[in-house]
Scaffold this active site. Structure first.
Site, PDB file in Angstrom:
ATOM      1  N   LYS A 196       0.844  -1.202   0.000  1.00 54.51           N
ATOM      2  CA  LYS A 196       0.000   0.000   0.000  1.00 54.51           C
ATOM      3  C   LYS A 196       0.881   1.255   0.000  1.00 54.51           C
ATOM      4  O   LYS A 196       0.662   2.177  -0.768  1.00 54.51           O
ATOM      5  CB  LYS A 196      -0.919  -0.015   1.226  1.00 54.51           C
ATOM      6  CG  LYS A 196      -1.833   1.173   1.277  1.00 54.51           C
ATOM      7  CD  LYS A 196      -2.733   1.172   2.486  1.00 54.51           C
ATOM      8  CE  LYS A 196      -3.400   2.537   2.572  1.00 54.51           C
ATOM      9  NZ  LYS A 196      -4.147   2.717   3.801  1.00 54.51           N
ATOM     10  N   GLU A 202      10.936  -4.598   3.905  1.00 53.79           N
ATOM     11  CA  GLU A 202      10.987  -6.020   3.550  1.00 53.79           C
ATOM     12  C   GLU A 202      10.562  -6.221   2.097  1.00 53.79           C
ATOM     13  O   GLU A 202      11.194  -6.955   1.330  1.00 53.79           O
ATOM     14  CB  GLU A 202      10.036  -6.830   4.443  1.00 53.79           C
ATOM     15  CG  GLU A 202      10.418  -6.889   5.908  1.00 53.79           C
ATOM     16  CD  GLU A 202       9.728  -5.810   6.728  1.00 53.79           C
ATOM     17  OE1 GLU A 202       9.536  -4.677   6.212  1.00 53.79           O
ATOM     18  OE2 GLU A 202       9.393  -6.083   7.891  1.00 53.79           O
ATOM     19  N   GLY A 255      -4.424  -1.661   5.090  1.00 56.00           N
ATOM     20  CA  GLY A 255      -3.807  -2.898   4.609  1.00 56.00           C
ATOM     21  C   GLY A 255      -4.532  -4.134   5.117  1.00 56.00           C
ATOM     22  O   GLY A 255      -4.832  -5.059   4.361  1.00 56.00           O
ATOM     23  N   ARG A 256      -4.844  -4.147   6.396  1.00 56.49           N
ATOM     24  CA  ARG A 256      -5.469  -5.356   6.985  1.00 56.49           C
ATOM     25  C   ARG A 256      -6.936  -5.476   6.616  1.00 56.49           C
ATOM     26  O   ARG A 256      -7.575  -6.475   6.963  1.00 56.49           O
ATOM     27  CB  ARG A 256      -5.274  -5.344   8.508  1.00 56.49           C
ATOM     28  CG  ARG A 256      -5.813  -4.106   9.205  1.00 56.49           C
ATOM     29  CD  ARG A 256      -5.343  -4.033  10.648  1.00 56.49           C
ATOM     30  NE  ARG A 256      -5.728  -2.795  11.311  1.00 56.49           N
ATOM     31  CZ  ARG A 256      -5.039  -1.658  11.279  1.00 56.49           C
ATOM     32  NH1 ARG A 256      -3.924  -1.600  10.577  1.00 56.49           N
ATOM     33  NH2 ARG A 256      -5.447  -0.590  11.924  1.00 56.49           N
ATOM     34  N   GLU A 341      -3.841  -5.486  15.283  1.00 59.47           N
ATOM     35  CA  GLU A 341      -3.308  -4.228  14.750  1.00 59.47           C
ATOM     36  C   GLU A 341      -4.399  -3.152  14.795  1.00 59.47           C
ATOM     37  O   GLU A 341      -4.117  -1.965  14.918  1.00 59.47           O
ATOM     38  CB  GLU A 341      -2.772  -4.407  13.319  1.00 59.47           C
ATOM     39  CG  GLU A 341      -1.832  -3.288  12.912  1.00 59.47           C
ATOM     40  CD  GLU A 341      -1.116  -3.537  11.585  1.00 59.47           C
ATOM     41  OE1 GLU A 341      -1.747  -3.359  10.533  1.00 59.47           O
ATOM     42  OE2 GLU A 341       0.078  -3.901  11.610  1.00 59.47           O
ATOM     43  N   HIS A 371      -4.057 -31.632  20.121  1.00 59.32           N
ATOM     44  CA  HIS A 371      -2.893 -32.390  20.578  1.00 59.32           C
ATOM     45  C   HIS A 371      -1.740 -31.452  20.922  1.00 59.32           C
ATOM     46  O   HIS A 371      -0.596 -31.895  21.046  1.00 59.32           O
ATOM     47  CB  HIS A 371      -2.483 -33.389  19.489  1.00 59.32           C
ATOM     48  CG  HIS A 371      -3.618 -34.309  19.124  1.00 59.32           C
ATOM     49  ND1 HIS A 371      -3.884 -35.460  19.817  1.00 59.32           N
ATOM     50  CD2 HIS A 371      -4.592 -34.198  18.189  1.00 59.32           C
ATOM     51  CE1 HIS A 371      -4.969 -36.045  19.301  1.00 59.32           C
ATOM     52  NE2 HIS A 371      -5.408 -35.294  18.314  1.00 59.32           N
ATOM     53  N   LYS A 488      10.182  -0.021  13.452  1.00 61.00           N
ATOM     54  CA  LYS A 488      10.663   0.077  12.064  1.00 61.00           C
ATOM     55  C   LYS A 488      11.833   1.044  11.964  1.00 61.00           C
ATOM     56  O   LYS A 488      12.849   0.762  11.315  1.00 61.00           O
ATOM     57  CB  LYS A 488       9.538   0.601  11.149  1.00 61.00           C
ATOM     58  CG  LYS A 488       8.500  -0.410  10.768  1.00 61.00           C
ATOM     59  CD  LYS A 488       7.558   0.226   9.738  1.00 61.00           C
ATOM     60  CE  LYS A 488       6.262  -0.552   9.626  1.00 61.00           C
ATOM     61  NZ  LYS A 488       5.274   0.105   8.789  1.00 61.00           N
TER      62      LYS A 488
HETATM   63  O1  F6P Z   1       3.831  -2.281   9.674  1.00 60.58           O
HETATM   64  C1  F6P Z   1       2.486  -2.510   9.628  1.00 60.58           C
HETATM   65  C2  F6P Z   1       1.949  -2.317   8.242  1.00 60.58           C
HETATM   66  O2  F6P Z   1       1.893  -0.956   7.951  1.00 60.58           O
HETATM   67  C3  F6P Z   1       0.591  -2.969   8.088  1.00 60.58           C
HETATM   68  O3  F6P Z   1      -0.436  -2.178   8.537  1.00 60.58           O
HETATM   69  C4  F6P Z   1       0.571  -3.258   6.635  1.00 60.58           C
HETATM   70  O4  F6P Z   1      -0.407  -4.184   6.276  1.00 60.58           O
HETATM   71  C5  F6P Z   1       1.971  -3.746   6.417  1.00 60.58           C
HETATM   72  O5  F6P Z   1       2.764  -2.943   7.269  1.00 60.58           O
HETATM   73  C6  F6P Z   1       2.471  -3.656   5.014  1.00 60.58           C
HETATM   74  O6  F6P Z   1       2.390  -2.343   4.545  1.00 60.58           O
HETATM   75  P1  F6P Z   1       2.439  -2.019   3.002  1.00 60.58           P
HETATM   76  O7  F6P Z   1       1.279  -2.675   2.349  1.00 60.58           O
HETATM   77  O8  F6P Z   1       2.372  -0.535   2.935  1.00 60.58           O
HETATM   78  O9  F6P Z   1       3.733  -2.545   2.482  1.00 60.58           O
END
Ligand code: F6P
Length: 524
Positions: A196, A202, A255-256, A341, A371, A488
């Site tokens: 987003k 990452e 995002g979520r 979140e 289990h 972060k």
């Molecule tokens: O660090 C949390 C977050 O901002 C989430 O809310 C989001 O889904 C995820 O990182 C990934 O963010 P993006 O879609 O901007 O890469």
């Protein structure tokens, strides 16, 4: 309005009155309990039964929760969300995930419906334009840019033939991409760079490695092998990535909360645009139920209120989600982000402290979980409410074994609720205290007639709305996530220091760890 930090007296009194009543007694004294505490939702090709009867509550509690929701303005906030008002107050944004799949003004204004329809048209066109020679799709994204589409693709794999294989890469751990690329050839692979913000470390690191892999694999037109999904297309150029197609998503879709947006393009590439449409249809049916059903009959409303009741009034600090369905194995992880979140906050909308908010959400697949951690659920000192989820029709090849799966789920809910007293266990007297289980452990059971793409969409929407209801009850902003930012930015500083001298700004523990890591790393 009640102080969001405290439990209103009448709810505390109701909780107190239930402390001495067991679920056995509640069922014995009310033969209609299973009936009036169940809700059914029609979902087109499926149907959902939600059974709340094994929760610690009675008619007075349900009435009081519904009244409390009115007092706390849950429906007002819902109306504001639907109207596109900026209910994400700390970021001054509207919250439009429902609009992403809306086709009625009951759930979104017409202009937001148009935006969503345009987004899906574009998505379908991009999917149609991807070459038939592409046999593998690798989705690079994390959090909401990974968990939702991964859940959907994993589940759909048991329902539909896949035109292409999809793999998901999220972690900065290089092993993640290494493993995802095993057996793939560059010219048959397309990457979805899903972010987003288009600024997540990452995701960008993995995307750059993917680009290098494409080039090393002999691909010259790299852009033909990369689709970006983002709310910030203007940031793509600065990353140096070549991108053939850009699918956009609105800033107002968290995002979520983004599974019904272009974030799920992987689903369409693997299972066809029709499959994604079915998922979105199921979500829409749950949305319409949520906005139109009376509060007492409203499955997401009751689910959210009961989670709130368990956490805030009864004081249960965690909830386990246990799908009795191999194909819903990624549901607990997905819900961890959605719920924690959203509502893992300590201050309300005005910045004042809130004493209780989101429970810790955890869980895994049944029967495996039986289990592993069910011992604690049955006899541990914590009371952990459980959400059970399954479906009557098997997705596998042996109907009889599916019956055994569902029977186990029903049996676990029964054992948790009713237990077995020392006087009932029989056998060696000295072992009776060990073998007795206390019961009175609350659970909700959700049973679909069939698990279809639409049913999964509805399940996701059910939890989205239950999360919304809880956030509204605590008066927290469920749509920001400031808490993740500090870690972060520290990670950026720590990484910079890893290759130099630890800066004075690090604490002694972190410095020591950095030194040890550098020394061990340099030994290699
Ligand atoms: O660090 C949390 C977050 O901002 C989430 O809310 C989001 O889904 C995820 O990182 C990934 O963010 P993006 O879609 O901007 O890469």
């Amino acid at each position: 309005m009640s102080d969001a930090r405290s439990v209103p007296d009448h709810l505390a009194a109701l909780a107190e009155s239930l402390r001495s009543a067991s679920l056995r007694e509640l069922f014995a004294s009310d033969p209609q309990r299973a009936e009036w505490l169940s809700r059914k939702v029609q979902l087109g090709d499926s149907e959902l039964l939600v059974d709340f009867s094994k929760q610690t509550l009675n008619r007075d509690v349900v009435d009081a929760l519904v009244a409390e929701a009115e007092t706390r303005g849950v429906r007002r906030l819902l109306a504001d969300m639907i109207a596109g008002r900026a209910i994400n107050s700390t970021e001054n944004r509207a919250v439009t995930h429902m609009a992403m799949r809306a086709s009625s003004e009951a759930t979104a204004p017409i202009e937001l419906q148009t935006t969503a329809a345009d987004m899906i048209r574009h998505l379908d066109a991009v999917v149609a334009a991807v070459s038939k020679s592409i046999t593998h799709v690798v989705n690079i994204g994390i959090g909401g840019s990974d968990l939702g589409p991964a859940l959907l693709c994993d589940a759909l794999g048991a329902m539909r033939p896949a035109a292409r294989e999809v793999r998901f890469v999220s972690n900065i751990d290089p092993v993640d991409l290494d493993r995802a690329l095993v057996g793939l050839t560059a010219r048959h692979t397309i990457f979805i760079v899903c972010s987003k913000s288009f600024g997540t470390g990452e995701t960008l690191a993995n995307a750059r490695r993917a680009r290098a892999w494409l080039v090393a694999g002999g691909v010259t037109a790299v852009a033909d092998h990369v689709i970006a999904v983002t709310a910030q297309p203007e940031r793509i150029a600065a990353t140096g990535l070549e991108v053939g197609h850009v699918l956009s998503m609105p800033d107002s879709v968290g995002g979520r909360y983004s599974v019904s947006s272009a974030v799920s393009v992987s689903v369409a590439l693997a299972f066809g645009s029709g499959a994604l449409r079915e998922i979105r249809d199921g979500m829409r049916m749950m949305d319409e139920h949520f906005v139109t059903a009376p509060m007492h009959d409203n499955a997401p409303m009751l689910l959210g209120l009961i989670w709130w009741w368990n956490a805030t009034v009864l004081g249960h600090p965690s909830v386990a989600v246990v799908p009795y369905s191999r194909v819903l194995g990624l549901l607990p992880g997905y819900l961890q982000q959605l719920i924690m979140e959203s509502n893992g906050k300590s201050v309300d909308r005005s910045g004042s402290p809130v004493s209780t908010t989101s429970p810790v959400v955890w869980g895994s697949i049944g029967t495996n979980a039986q289990h592993a951690f069910f011992q604690l659920l049955h006899q541990g000192t914590h009371v952990v409410p459980v959400d059970f989820v399954s479906h009557s029709a098997s997705l596998g090849s042996a109907e009889h074994d599916h019956d055994a799966l569902v029977a186990n789920m029903f049996a676990q809910a029964q054992a948790l609720a009713f237990g077995v007293a020392q006087g009932e266990v029989g056998g060696e007297p000295s072992l009776r205290a060990h073998r007795a289980t206390p019961g009175n452990r609350p659970s909700t059971t959700m049973l679909f007639s069939r698990l279809t793409p639409g049913a999964i969409g509805a399940l996701v929407a059910l939890y989205e709305h239950a999360t919304f209801v809880q956030g509204a009850m605590w008066n927290v902003n469920s749509f920001d996530q400031w808490g993740v930012e500090l870690g972060k930015s520290l990670a950026v500083q720590v990484l910079a220091d890893m290759n130099g001298t630890p800066s004075a700004s690090h604490d002694a523990s972190t410095k020591r760890l950095l030194e040890q890591h550098r020394s061990w790393r340099n030994e290699r």
